[in-house]
Design an enzyme around this catalytic site. Structure first.
Site, mmCIF file in Angstrom:
data_model
loop_
_atom_site.group_PDB
_atom_site.id
_atom_site.type_symbol
_atom_site.label_atom_id
_atom_site.label_comp_id
_atom_site.label_asym_id
_atom_site.label_seq_id
_atom_site.Cartn_x
_atom_site.Cartn_y
_atom_site.Cartn_z
ATOM 1 N N GLU A 1 16.674 -29.817 -12.766
ATOM 2 C CA GLU A 1 17.294 -29.085 -11.643
ATOM 3 C C GLU A 1 16.794 -29.525 -10.266
ATOM 4 O OE1 GLU A 1 17.003 -24.874 -12.440
ATOM 5 O OE2 GLU A 1 17.720 -25.119 -14.494
ATOM 6 N N GLU B 1 21.549 -27.226 -23.375
ATOM 7 C CA GLU B 1 21.276 -25.776 -23.334
ATOM 8 C C GLU B 1 22.582 -24.965 -23.461
ATOM 9 O OE1 GLU B 1 18.926 -24.802 -19.882
ATOM 10 O OE2 GLU B 1 17.738 -26.622 -20.016
HETATM 11 O O1 G3I Z 1 5.052 -15.479 -20.822
HETATM 12 C C1 G3I Z 1 5.269 -14.260 -20.094
HETATM 13 C C2 G3I Z 1 4.614 -13.094 -20.820
HETATM 14 O O2 G3I Z 1 3.196 -13.286 -20.833
HETATM 15 C C3 G3I Z 1 4.960 -11.796 -20.108
HETATM 16 O O3 G3I Z 1 4.434 -10.697 -20.825
HETATM 17 C C4 G3I Z 1 6.473 -11.666 -20.015
HETATM 18 C C5 G3I Z 1 6.857 -10.385 -19.308
HETATM 19 O O4 G3I Z 1 7.703 -10.651 -18.256
HETATM 20 O O5 G3I Z 1 7.012 -12.806 -19.297
HETATM 21 C C6 G3I Z 1 6.750 -14.008 -19.988
HETATM 22 O O6 G3I Z 1 7.283 -15.082 -19.244
HETATM 23 C C7 G3I Z 1 8.716 -15.183 -19.350
HETATM 24 C C8 G3I Z 1 9.047 -16.594 -19.886
HETATM 25 O O7 G3I Z 1 10.471 -16.795 -19.918
HETATM 26 C C9 G3I Z 1 8.502 -16.805 -21.298
HETATM 27 O O8 G3I Z 1 9.100 -15.903 -22.183
HETATM 28 C C10 G3I Z 1 9.295 -15.047 -17.959
HETATM 29 O O9 G3I Z 1 9.099 -13.713 -17.530
HETATM 30 C C11 G3I Z 1 10.780 -15.371 -17.985
HETATM 31 O O10 G3I Z 1 11.295 -15.400 -16.665
HETATM 32 C C12 G3I Z 1 11.002 -16.746 -18.593
HETATM 33 O O11 G3I Z 1 12.404 -16.962 -18.648
HETATM 34 C C13 G3I Z 1 12.782 -18.276 -19.056
HETATM 35 C C14 G3I Z 1 13.441 -18.977 -17.869
HETATM 36 O O12 G3I Z 1 13.888 -20.287 -18.285
HETATM 37 C C15 G3I Z 1 12.507 -19.114 -16.709
HETATM 38 O O13 G3I Z 1 13.270 -19.554 -15.597
HETATM 39 C C16 G3I Z 1 13.785 -18.162 -20.183
HETATM 40 O O14 G3I Z 1 13.150 -17.621 -21.336
HETATM 41 C C17 G3I Z 1 14.370 -19.515 -20.532
HETATM 42 O O15 G3I Z 1 15.448 -19.379 -21.448
HETATM 43 C C18 G3I Z 1 14.906 -20.187 -19.282
HETATM 44 O O16 G3I Z 1 15.328 -21.470 -19.642
HETATM 45 C C19 G3I Z 1 15.845 -22.272 -18.565
HETATM 46 C C20 G3I Z 1 15.551 -23.700 -18.904
HETATM 47 O O17 G3I Z 1 14.166 -23.875 -19.102
HETATM 48 C C21 G3I Z 1 16.100 -24.623 -17.840
HETATM 49 N N1 G3I Z 1 17.536 -24.411 -17.652
HETATM 50 C C22 G3I Z 1 17.854 -23.022 -17.317
HETATM 51 C C23 G3I Z 1 17.369 -22.088 -18.399
HETATM 52 C C24 G3I Z 1 17.741 -20.676 -18.070
HETATM 53 O O18 G3I Z 1 17.091 -20.258 -16.911
#
Ligand code: G3I
Length: 386
Positions: A182, A293
């Site tokens: 991105e 994705e």
């Molecule tokens: O690891 C922490 C955990 O310790 C905590 O308790 C929890 C509570 O909020 O958060 C956890 O982190 C989360 C992380 O995923 C791991 O699960 C974040 O809050 C959450 O924002 C994060 O979201 C991910 C996102 O990328 C981040 O921007 C999504 O799961 C994931 O599907 C998404 O994937 C991205 C690709 O990498 C790139 N393309 C876009 C796609 C969607 O955004």
């Protein structure tokens, strides 16, 4: 991942097949508590592989098929499900910088990622590495020097060391890396005149940071396929910006092998025609392509929150969208080498919480791992391509 979701109604796809919906409803999709069809509880209590036809087998040698998975899914029914349907997997979050080096430079937490990679390879599945550099999910230490912002030279050194250490660690086990994710925007975030996102990497190092990250990855593992990954890669503006970047890297002798289409789609966007033009445009650059994705929201656009449940009509419409998009990817299988959906089931979709908490069901299997009409549509598309 902000998106300016334009609503483009795709040309009419082939009409719904009631059979797909009937198969899903018989599988308990409407009954709620029915067991996962075909997941036979073995004597040990662990479910065997699902009885549903394997998607990996249906895609066969034509295209790798897989899913984004998490370390928590490497046991029991979900593990058997993944091994049954996938010939490739990617870590949804476990191989991102904030996960691999959360605390400080040079200190890595590889255990969860190693478990995921080793699980996949022990079952004959390929692994995509996601992602080495991104403006999100980066560890705090990367951009800080005490209370100050890191200098350009320091940041280049840290980026090169991180990429070298991580790619070396997984060398021979990860066949393709999303080196950079991105880096270009089309109006939805601050950008330089060339459309490059004004991330800290871009601001502190300069536009040449892209060469830095790809060169470091190529030096660490010359055999891995190196991808640039992005959303909305089918939009004409993104095609122009990404193509310019690829040509520039190639002109400088910097290795880049592929473009990753995130393909976060919705019922109404993007059009198959736009995607087809983009695939053909990137193919002319001499790079391969992965759909990295894929998911298809039930809402008309990714930014909407109008859907409250997965009605039969919405599931059929979603199935038709999967059929037409996967049909395109299979028609272009000489250019598209892999297709991954972003999650194993609707219980694990980022779209339930982005851009707001909402109901969504964008994947092929429901929250109980039951096949939806979308699964049957993808399976039929893969079988037709045989
Ligand atoms: O690891 C922490 C955990 O310790 C905590 O308790 C929890 C509570 O909020 O958060 C956890 O982190 C989360 C992380 O995923 C791991 O699960 C974040 O809050 C959450 O924002 C994060 O979201 C991910 C996102 O990328 C981040 O921007 C999504 O799961 C994931 O599907 C998404 O994937 C991205 C690709 O990498 C790139 N393309 C876009 C796609 C969607 O955004």
């Amino acid at each position: 991942m902000p998106l300016s979701a334009t609503l483009v109604r795709p040309p009419g796809a082939p009409g719904p097949t009631r059979r797909r919906f009937a198969q899903w409803s018989l599988a308990g999709g409407l009954l709620g508590s029915a067991p996962v069809r075909g997941a036979v509880e073995s004597a040990a209590g662990a479910a065997d592989a699902p009885a549903d036809a394997s998607l990996a087998k249906a895609f066969g040698q034509r295209m790798l098929f897989g899913m984004a998975i998490t370390p928590e899914q490497l046991r029991g029914r979900e593990a058997a499900f993944i091994a049954h349907h996938c010939s490739v997997v990617v870590a949804e979050n476990a191989m991102k910088p904030e996960a691999l080096a959360p605390l400080r430079e040079g200190q890595y937490e590889f255990a969860a990622a190693d478990a995921l990679v080793d699980f996949a390879r022990a079952r004959g599945m390929q692994v995509r590495g996601h992602t080495l550099m991104w403006h999100q999910q980066m560890p705090p230490w990367l951009l800080k020097d005490g209370s100050a912002t890191v200098s350009r030279a320091q940041l280049i050194g840290r980026v090169e060391r991180y990429i070298t250490d991580v790619v070396t660690h997984f060398k021979g086990r990860v066949f393709a890396w999303d080196v950079l994710n991105e880096a270009f925007v089309d109006g939805e975030a601050p950008a330089d005149p060339g459309g490059m996102r004004l991330s800290e990497l871009r601001t502190i190092i300069g536009p040449e940071y892209i060469e830095v990250v790809f060169a470091a990855a190529a030096k660490a593992d010359p055999d891995a396929l190196l991808f640039y990954n992005d959303y909305e890669t089918q939009s004409p503006r993104k095609v122009e910006m990404i193509s310019r970047m690829v040509r520039s890297l190639k002109a400088k002798g910097v290795k880049i092998d592929g473009i990753g289409h995130q393909a976060h789609c919705s019922a109404g966007h993007p059009s198959v025609a736009d995607f087809e033009r983009a695939i053909d445009a990137y193919a002319r650059l001499g790079v391969t392509q992965h759909v990295t994705e894929l998911d298809i929201a039930l809402n008309d656009s990714l930014m909407e929150n109008k859907v409250t449940s997965a009605t039969p009509a919405l599931l059929e419409r979603q199935a038709r969208r999967y059929a037409e998009l996967v049909g395109l990817f299979l028609r272009r299988r000489a250019q598209v080498g892999a297709l991954l959906v972003w999650g194993i089931s609707d219980a694990h979709s980022w779209l339930n919480s982005w851009p707001m908490q909402r109901f969504e069901a964008p994947l092929l299997f429901d929250a109980q791992l039951r096949p939806k009409p979308a699964f049957h549509a993808v399976l039929e598309a893969a079988q037709r391509a045989a």
